[in-house]
Design a protein around this motif. Structure first.
Motif: not given
Length: 226
Positions: A119-140
């Motif tokens: 989260l820190f690496d993503q700047g605590f931007t939850l929209s970016t995290v949510a997009e990562d979770v949906v689109k990147r299987p590694f993060v999912t």
């Protein structure tokens, strides 16, 4: 958090186990598991984490989470193997069951820390995290593994076992198998070059699952669930 264990009969046996002295075991495991975190913090303080300190901290906490989770799941197979070898009069090592919960909770702690660093690496931007979770299987895979560990950590107390009932509690804690499998997949997808370490982790997990299944099969044959 604890690996799904056994039957009421074995719970009775566990109570007998916990009555024996080895009070240093859990503190020693907790201290030993916390040492890598202390080293990581010291390395961060002294600037010894290399060119990409966030990535290194993320990798180390994630790896510690997976290793501790594997170790927590290894406690029962270890007892089964040592029993097979005739250790402790054929009962096998019972002491690993004492540290199973601690290992699981420590794994969850490192998993949460791993996610916070992400989260820190993503700047605590939850929209970016949510997009990562949906689109990147590694993060999912990694995010789902952490979610699966949440109810295990929340129900790791004896009171939870009593409230849920042992059978429901055991079924719930079978989520640990899904968490460790997804954790290994997350590790595999996260490695860019040498896949040997994640392959070793996957093989160890597969071996533990096989030992558990063999143990249950043997227990069913003998009329005792495993």
């Amino acid at each position: 958090m604890s690996e799904p264990s056994t039957t009421p009969a074995r719970r009775t046996s566990s109570k007998r186990i916990t009555s024996k002295p080895l009070g240093w075991l859990v503190p020693a495991v907790t201290l030993g598991s916390a040492l890598p975190l202390a080293v990581l913090i010291w390395d961060a303080y002294t600037g010894a984490l290399g060119a990409n300190p966030v990535q290194r901290a993320e990798l180390q906490t994630g790896l510690l989470c997976l290793v501790l989770l594997i170790l927590s799941l290894a406690t029962t197979p270890l007892r089964l193997v040592t029993a097979r070898l005739g250790v402790a009069g054929g009962k096998g090592w019972t002491w690993p069951a004492r540290i199973r919960k601690s290992l699981g909770l420590l794994a969850f702690g490192y998993g949460v820390l791993h996610f916070l660093i992400y989260l820190f690496d993503q700047g605590f931007t939850l929209s970016t995290v949510a997009e990562d979770v949906v689109k990147r299987p590694f993060v999912t895979a990694g995010f789902t593994a952490l979610l699966l560990m949440v109810p295990l950590a929340l129900t790791s107390t004896p009171r939870s076992v009593k409230r849920l009932g042992f059978a429901r509690w055991t079924r719930l804690h079978q989520l640990a198998y899904g968490a460790v499998s997804l954790g290994a997949l997350h590790y595999w997808w996260g490695v860019k070059q040498d896949h040997t370490p994640p392959l070793i982790a996957a093989l160890v997990i597969a071996g533990l699952f096989a030992l558990r299944l063999l143990g249950r099969k043997k227990a069913r044959r003998s009329g005792v669930s495993g």
